[in-house]
Enzyme design. Structure first.
Site, PDB file in Angstrom:
ATOM      1  N   LYS A 173       0.851  -1.183   0.000  1.00 38.86           N
ATOM      2  CA  LYS A 173       0.000   0.000   0.000  1.00 38.86           C
ATOM      3  C   LYS A 173       0.895   1.245   0.000  1.00 38.86           C
ATOM      4  CE  LYS A 173      -1.597   3.057   2.828  1.00 38.86           C
ATOM      5  NZ  LYS A 173      -1.819   4.217   1.977  1.00 38.86           N
ATOM      6  N   GLU A 248       9.877   1.796  10.317  1.00 38.27           N
ATOM      7  CA  GLU A 248      10.890   2.808   9.967  1.00 38.27           C
ATOM      8  C   GLU A 248      10.235   4.160  10.160  1.00 38.27           C
ATOM      9  OE1 GLU A 248      13.957   2.410   9.243  1.00 38.27           O
ATOM     10  OE2 GLU A 248      14.068   0.273   8.773  1.00 38.27           O
ATOM     11  N   CYS A 282      13.658  11.546   6.174  1.00 40.99           N
ATOM     12  CA  CYS A 282      13.598  11.063   7.563  1.00 40.99           C
ATOM     13  C   CYS A 282      14.893  11.329   8.300  1.00 40.99           C
ATOM     14  CB  CYS A 282      13.303   9.569   7.575  1.00 40.99           C
ATOM     15  SG  CYS A 282      14.474   8.612   6.576  1.00 40.99           S
ATOM     16  N   GLU A 383       9.865  16.444  14.829  1.00 47.08           N
ATOM     17  CA  GLU A 383      10.207  16.354  13.409  1.00 47.08           C
ATOM     18  C   GLU A 383       9.336  17.317  12.600  1.00 47.08           C
ATOM     19  OE1 GLU A 383       8.939  12.908  11.129  1.00 47.08           O
ATOM     20  OE2 GLU A 383      10.967  12.666  10.364  1.00 47.08           O
TER      21      GLU A 383
END
Ligand SMILES: NC(=O)c1ccc[n+]([C@@H]2O[C@H](COP(=O)([O-])OP(=O)(O)OC[C@H]3O[C@@H](n4cnc5c(N)ncnc54)[C@H](O)[C@@H]3O)[C@@H](O)[C@H]2O)c1
Ligand SMILES: C[N+](C)(C)CC=O
Length: 488
Positions: A173, A248, A282, A383
């Site tokens: 997906k 992750e 990331c 973040e």
């Protein structure tokens, strides 16, 4: 119009829904795709289950699987330019970046193709007389794979290649806003020819398709790349059948510059660390830690270079950075900059949308540098996932390492210094899955990738990246069976 791929057939969503895919540079519709939901996902899982439990795939030789995975690499190389253009249209990243991504992606398929038949199991010393003991690795089963929008095909490749090399069946997906290259590679996998049900692609939202993959008791493993909040939800949802999980997640990655670093290299790398792909990475070096004695000079040089970063259409040769992915994401970045200002950080450059009339249709935000930052601020801890650099000062090695480790994340970090012993000492103390010395960003198929702390669970790439997709089985054989008379 692009469809989903379920049980070897291209198919519309059961309820007929579709979604428009938007170019973030100008908001033009670039494609319309099927928009599946839980019901489509259940069909895909059923197909993957059937193919794993009753099909021939699991018992194909590892060499055959390796050859098929290698064939995918070759087709990606053949269609590299088409794939790179699709990725740039879908994400806004420059065509140069997308071309490099495609080389990396083909390399990942090549790497796992090569690994597929290199682990034939292991004979171990049994402490029991007249016995033989061996350890073998087997595929896990049905793997749900969920990917983000920032590196759509690259993150998919890190999952698809090892899963197939190890003999699993997959339900992929992609992010609902950037599915185009994953659709194209599914077409390439159809061209390679896998038994029906081995490769499935479901398009749609996380709350429907992604959630179903996480909760389904028919899925044996879920591998997710994305944000920390989604990762936590998936972890909870996966507990229903105690499926294996690989996560992750995000990072707030420190870039430590000591006073003895090569100044020009460190400035140049600090820029690339945070502003590459508009900071939507990331492992972006979004937290700069600079030793006191060079702080002012270093920041000044950074600010001057930052003013020259050319934003624009990823297809233009001179564009250095594209737009952010969406209006919602830009709003989140803007909110963080406001939070930082309220916390006392000072914006030295950027901190706004560009004025350039040519950029008004895209989701652009100026590369931004904020000083006066301390590690207790949200702008330093959370973040942002955009082109925003926070700068902190440190006095010595101990303080640099302490500050660098002072977040919930542990994905990646870097150390710039000409004192290699200092670099190695710092690298040993940084609680991160990747530490770069005098560099920022390198990743490649041979080296494991993943996070310490709340940056994730498990590793992708390298040998561990294949092992994630295997179960380990110990087979013990008594070579001289006879009654043991434990019970008289
Ligand atoms: N560690 C890494 O290697 C790595 C690599 C790339 C991106 N990321 C992280 O990804 C994030 C950005 O990506 P994003 O905004 O697409 O993340 P996201 O978490 O919003 O979405 C990621 C994927 O999860 C799906 N999803 C959303 N809600 C879900 C749910 N409830 N159940 C199941 N699936 C769901 C989405 O549809 C998408 O496909 C950043 O935090 C970034 O750090 C990490
Ligand atoms: C893992 N990486 C660096 C390719 C993409 C992160 O967003």
């Amino acid at each position: 119009m692009k469809q989903m791929f379920i049980n070897g057939e291209w198919t519309d969503a059961l309820n007929g829904k579709t979604r428009e895919i938007i170019n973030p540079y100008n908001q033009e519709v670039i494609e319309v795709v099927a928009e599946g939901n839980e019901e489509d996902t259940k069909q895909a899982i059923k197909a993957a289950r059937e193919a794993f439990d009753h099909g021939d795939w699991k018992s194909t030789t590892a060499t055959e699987r390796g050859e098929k995975v290698l064939h995918i690499a070759q087709l990606i190389e053949r269609d590299k330019e088409e794939l790179a253009k699709l990725e740039s249209l879908d994400t806004g990243k420059t065509l140069t970046e997308s071309r490099e991504d495609m080389d990396d992606i083909a390399g990942v398929f090549r790497y796992f193709a090569g690994l597929a038949d290199k682990d034939g199991g292991e004979i171990i010393d049994s402490p029991i007389p007249n016995s033989q003991s061996k350890v073998v690795r087997e595929p896990v089963g049905v793997c749900g794979q969920i990917t983000p929008w920032n590196y759509p095909l690259l993150q998919a490749a890190w999952k698809i290649a090892p899963a197939l090399a190890a003999g699993n069946t997959i339900v992929m997906k992609p992010s609902e806003i950037t599915p185009l290259t994953t659709i194209k590679v599914t077409e390439l996998m159809e061209e390679v020819g896998f038994p029906k049900g081995v490769v499935n692609l479901v398009l749609g939202e996380g709350a429907t398709v992604g959630n179903e993959l996480a909760v389904s008791h028919e899925v044996d493993l879920i591998s997710f790349t994305g944000g920390i909040d989604t990762g936590k939800k998936i972890m909870q949802n996966a507990s229903g059948n105690v499926k294996k999980i690989a996560l992750e997640l995000g990072g707030k990655n420190p870039n430590i510059v000591f006073a003895d670093a090569d100044f020009e290299t460190a400035v140049d790398q600090a820029l690339n660390a945070v502003f590459f792909h508009a900071g939507q990475v990331c492992s972006a070096g979004a937290r700069l830690l600079v030793e006191d004695s060079i702080h002012d000079e270093f920041v000044e040089a950074l600010v001057e270079r930052t003013k020259n970063i050319k934003l624009g259409n990823g297809f233009d040769e001179d564009t250095q950075s594209g737009p952010l992915i969406s209006a919602e994401h830009r709003a989140k970045v803007e909110e963080y900059v406001e939070i930082g200002k309220k916390e006392g950080a000072k914006v030295l450059v950027g901190g706004a949308r560009p004025q350039d009339p040519e950029l008004q249709d895209g989701f652009f935000y100026l590369p931004t540098i904020m000083t006066n930052c301390t590690s207790d601020m949200r702008i330093v801890q959370e973040e942002v996932f955009g082109p925003v650099l926070t700068v902190e000062r440190f006095k010595d090695e101990d303080e640099a390492v302490r500050l660098a480790n002072d977040t919930i994340y542990g994905l990646a970090g870097a150390v710039f210094t000409t004192d290699i012993d200092k670099a190695e000492r710092a690298a040993a103390q940084l609680r991160m899955g990747t530490v770069w010395i005098n560099d920022f960003h390198p990743y490649f198929a041979q080296a494991p990738w993943g996070g310490y702390k709340q940056s994730g669970i498990g590793r992708e790439l390298g040998k561990p990246g294949l092992e994630e997709y295997t179960e380990t089985k110990h087979i013990f054989r008594n070579t001289k069976p006879e009654p043991i008379h434990w019970f008289k």
